[in-house]
Design an enzyme around this catalytic site. Structure first.
Site, PDB file in Angstrom:
ATOM      1  N   GLY A   1       0.822  -1.205   0.000  1.00  0.00           N
ATOM      2  CA  GLY A   1       0.000   0.000   0.000  1.00  0.00           C
ATOM      3  C   GLY A   1       0.860   1.260   0.000  1.00  0.00           C
ATOM      4  O   GLY A   1       0.542   2.248  -0.662  1.00  0.00           O
TER       5      GLY A   1
ATOM      6  N   GLN B   1      -7.685   0.474   3.845  1.00  0.00           N
ATOM      7  CA  GLN B   1      -8.539  -0.080   4.900  1.00  0.00           C
ATOM      8  C   GLN B   1      -9.978  -0.302   4.435  1.00  0.00           C
ATOM      9  O   GLN B   1     -10.722  -1.021   5.089  1.00  0.00           O
ATOM     10  CB  GLN B   1      -8.537   0.841   6.134  1.00  0.00           C
ATOM     11  CG  GLN B   1      -7.213   0.906   6.855  1.00  0.00           C
ATOM     12  CD  GLN B   1      -6.825  -0.405   7.542  1.00  0.00           C
ATOM     13  OE1 GLN B   1      -7.643  -1.297   7.746  1.00  0.00           O
ATOM     14  NE2 GLN B   1      -5.555  -0.533   7.906  1.00  0.00           N
TER      15      GLN B   1
ATOM     16  N   THR C   1      10.634  -7.628 -11.818  1.00  0.00           N
ATOM     17  CA  THR C   1       9.996  -8.929 -12.033  1.00  0.00           C
ATOM     18  C   THR C   1       8.916  -9.143 -10.985  1.00  0.00           C
ATOM     19  O   THR C   1       9.140  -8.908  -9.792  1.00  0.00           O
ATOM     20  CB  THR C   1      11.064 -10.050 -11.987  1.00  0.00           C
ATOM     21  OG1 THR C   1      12.042  -9.742 -12.980  1.00  0.00           O
ATOM     22  CG2 THR C   1      10.453 -11.410 -12.253  1.00  0.00           C
TER      23      THR C   1
ATOM     24  N   SER D   1      -3.954  -2.776  -0.474  1.00  0.00           N
ATOM     25  CA  SER D   1      -2.834  -3.559   0.070  1.00  0.00           C
ATOM     26  C   SER D   1      -3.300  -4.982   0.384  1.00  0.00           C
ATOM     27  O   SER D   1      -4.364  -5.168   0.976  1.00  0.00           O
ATOM     28  CB  SER D   1      -2.330  -2.884   1.347  1.00  0.00           C
ATOM     29  OG  SER D   1      -1.412  -3.728   2.007  1.00  0.00           O
ATOM     30  N   GLY D   2      -2.476  -5.962  -0.012  1.00  0.00           N
ATOM     31  CA  GLY D   2      -2.860  -7.363   0.167  1.00  0.00           C
ATOM     32  C   GLY D   2      -3.035  -7.805   1.606  1.00  0.00           C
ATOM     33  O   GLY D   2      -4.006  -8.472   1.959  1.00  0.00           O
ATOM     34  N   HIS D   3      -2.090  -7.371   2.480  1.00  0.00           N
ATOM     35  CA  HIS D   3      -2.094  -7.974   3.820  1.00  0.00           C
ATOM     36  C   HIS D   3      -3.202  -7.441   4.724  1.00  0.00           C
ATOM     37  O   HIS D   3      -3.336  -7.895   5.865  1.00  0.00           O
ATOM     38  CB  HIS D   3      -0.712  -7.868   4.476  1.00  0.00           C
ATOM     39  CG  HIS D   3      -0.326  -6.519   4.969  1.00  0.00           C
ATOM     40  ND1 HIS D   3      -0.231  -6.235   6.306  1.00  0.00           N
ATOM     41  CD2 HIS D   3       0.012  -5.384   4.312  1.00  0.00           C
ATOM     42  CE1 HIS D   3       0.162  -4.976   6.442  1.00  0.00           C
ATOM     43  NE2 HIS D   3       0.316  -4.439   5.250  1.00  0.00           N
TER      44      HIS D   3
ATOM     45  N   CYS E   1       5.003   3.175  21.453  1.00  0.00           N
ATOM     46  CA  CYS E   1       6.152   3.381  22.313  1.00  0.00           C
ATOM     47  C   CYS E   1       7.406   3.230  21.470  1.00  0.00           C
ATOM     48  O   CYS E   1       7.835   2.134  21.167  1.00  0.00           O
ATOM     49  CB  CYS E   1       6.139   2.360  23.437  1.00  0.00           C
ATOM     50  SG  CYS E   1       7.432   2.659  24.618  1.00  0.00           S
TER      51      CYS E   1
HETATM   52  N1  PLP Z   1      -2.652   3.140   4.180  1.00  0.00           N
HETATM   53  C1  PLP Z   1      -3.375   2.755   5.238  1.00  0.00           C
HETATM   54  C2  PLP Z   1      -4.662   3.452   5.527  1.00  0.00           C
HETATM   55  C3  PLP Z   1      -2.930   1.721   6.052  1.00  0.00           C
HETATM   56  O1  PLP Z   1      -3.650   1.353   7.111  1.00  0.00           O
HETATM   57  C4  PLP Z   1      -1.702   1.096   5.747  1.00  0.00           C
HETATM   58  C5  PLP Z   1      -1.154   0.052   6.630  1.00  0.00           C
HETATM   59  O2  PLP Z   1      -1.375   0.038   7.822  1.00  0.00           O
HETATM   60  C6  PLP Z   1      -0.992   1.525   4.613  1.00  0.00           C
HETATM   61  C7  PLP Z   1      -1.491   2.547   3.853  1.00  0.00           C
HETATM   62  C8  PLP Z   1       0.309   0.915   4.235  1.00  0.00           C
HETATM   63  O3  PLP Z   1       0.117  -0.333   3.596  1.00  0.00           O
HETATM   64  P1  PLP Z   1       1.325  -1.367   3.510  1.00  0.00           P
HETATM   65  O4  PLP Z   1       1.555  -1.913   4.881  1.00  0.00           O
HETATM   66  O5  PLP Z   1       0.847  -2.416   2.538  1.00  0.00           O
HETATM   67  O6  PLP Z   1       2.485  -0.629   2.984  1.00  0.00           O
END
Ligand code: PLP
Length: 391
Positions: free
Chosen positions: A71, A178, A236, A198-200, A324
């Site tokens: 992301g 999100q 790649t 974002s995938g994760h 922290c």
């Molecule tokens: N944008 C938002 C709103 C996010 O919550 C996050 C990750 O927490 C990101 C961007 C960044 O994504 P990535 O961890 O895939 O770089």
């Protein structure tokens, strides 16, 4: 001990179906998708299938999807492209509550001579589209405003925002990291030019993302090299992760109705239960326009980090509003922008659910939290002071 994972805005578990989809590309199917031979060709076809699956989640056309490494890369690419494809313009607009992928990128470009406007939010975490209207000037190259906030879960009025930006003929990017997979996102109904995912955050692997680029939008690549992704993103391809992202998007589309029913019901039960059983607790952010999986609660006069440590003893995972770092407690920039009082920011905890969250997970948190809060408040100097004041 079973993990009670309520930190899905930080990252999600990889879905079993996604892992199955990825495995062949980490073993037998290792060809280079750019190769001429059939062995590489079948890998290339998998990437194109994934592109169709990602596009389908947001109602885009497959050729409008560019695969990236995350992301953050999608966000950086979108803003930089907005600037480079309008070299005569030097102004960017964003908000004070963006993820660091946008916020810190904008701070960096402001040190490199660009002018950046950081729009405020109100105490419920909402932004006022009228302020955006007046902030746009002839010098504005790109506006980047998130779809939904990762900490508060507040959903911005993206349709209205996009209309304002487009009526001024300015490029619009939204960080939907999100939002995608949690609420319906339809780029055919929103006049956005670029959108990050974002995938994760949606049960695919870490280290893969996508940028939606509306057909016909001027674009300047961020990563330069080979001709991959039609020259829009060199390198790649991370084939296994891309295959997994495609599957994750297909599953997310299928499960979208669950987000607004089962996931939302569990979130609401958690929120109402905590507000009822823990004194001096309050929700941060707008209640109505919120991601169905997210709740951010301040347990005043206690440290969020201490709450997380106590929850950790029961294998319950959540996040706090203060990170922290190197010994100093840095309060959340999102809650600060919302004007949440200091003592409430420090006691804030974000719970973020997923379709894997169960009733038992919520029961356990509801059982443990009142005791944890009571105990920590007795130890806290703030808690004692408040108690004395009230006596
Ligand atoms: N944008 C938002 C709103 C996010 O919550 C996050 C990750 O927490 C990101 C961007 C960044 O994504 P990535 O961890 O895939 O770089």
């Amino acid at each position: 001990m079973r993990v009670v994972y309520l930190d899905n805005n930080a990252t999600t578990r990889v879905a079993d179906e996604v892992r199955e989809e990825m495995l062949p590309y980490l073993s037998d199917l290792y060809g280079n998708p750019s190769s001429m031979h059939t062995f590489g060709g079948q890998v290339h076809r998998k990437i194109e299938t994934a592109r169709e699956q990602v596009a389908a989640l947001i109602n885009a056309e497959p050729e409008e999807i560019i695969f990236t490494s995350c992301g953050t890369e999608s966000d950086n690419t979108a803003i930089m492209s907005g600037l480079e494809s309008n070299p005569q313009k030097r102004h960017v607009i964003t908000t004070r509550v963006e993820h660091p992928a946008v916020l810190n990128f904008c701070k960096t470009i402001s040190r490199r001579g660009y002018r950046v406007t950081f729009l405020p939010v109100d105490k419920l975490g909402r932004m006022n589209p009228e302020e955006l209207q007046t902030a746009i000037t002839d010098d504005t190259a790109v506006v980047s405003i998130m779809y939904a906030n990762n900490e508060s879960g507040v959903i911005f009025p993206i349709s209205k925002i996009a209309e304002i930006v487009k009526s001024k003929g300015v490029l619009f990017h939204t960080d939907a990291v999100q939002a995608a997979g949690k609420i319906p996102v339809d780029v055919k109904r929103l006049p956005v030019d670029m959108m990050s995912i974002s995938g994760h955050k949606m049960h695919a692997a870490k280290g893969v993302g996508a940028l939606y680029l509306k057909r016909g939008t001027r674009f300047s690549p961020y990563i330069i090299g080979g001709h991959q992704e039609r020259g829009r993103r060199a390198g790649t391809e991370n084939v296994a992760s891309i295959a997994g992202l495609g599957k994750a998007c297909e599953l997310a589309k299928e499960h979208l109705p669950i987000e607004n029913t089962k996931v939302k019901e569990l979130r609401d039960r958690l929120e109402h239960g905590l507000l009822k059983t823990c004194p001096e607790a309050r929700t941060n952010g707008e209640i109505e326009n919120r991601l169905p999986n997210t709740v951010n609660i301040s347990f005043q006069y206690v440290e969020g980090e201490a709450i997380l440590l106590r929850l950790n003893e029961f294998n319950i995972c959540a996040s706090s509003g203060s990170a922290c770092t190197s010994g100093s407690l840095e309060p959340s920039h999102v809650l600060r922008a919302m004007g949440v009082p200091f003592t409430a920011i420090h006691g804030s905890v974000r719970f973020s659910l997923s379709r894997y969250t169960t009733d038992e997970d919520i029961d356990l948190v509801l059982k443990k939290m009142p005791g944890i809060i009571k105990e920590l408040r007795e130890l806290s100097p703030y808690g004692r002071e408040v108690k004395e004041l009230k006596q």
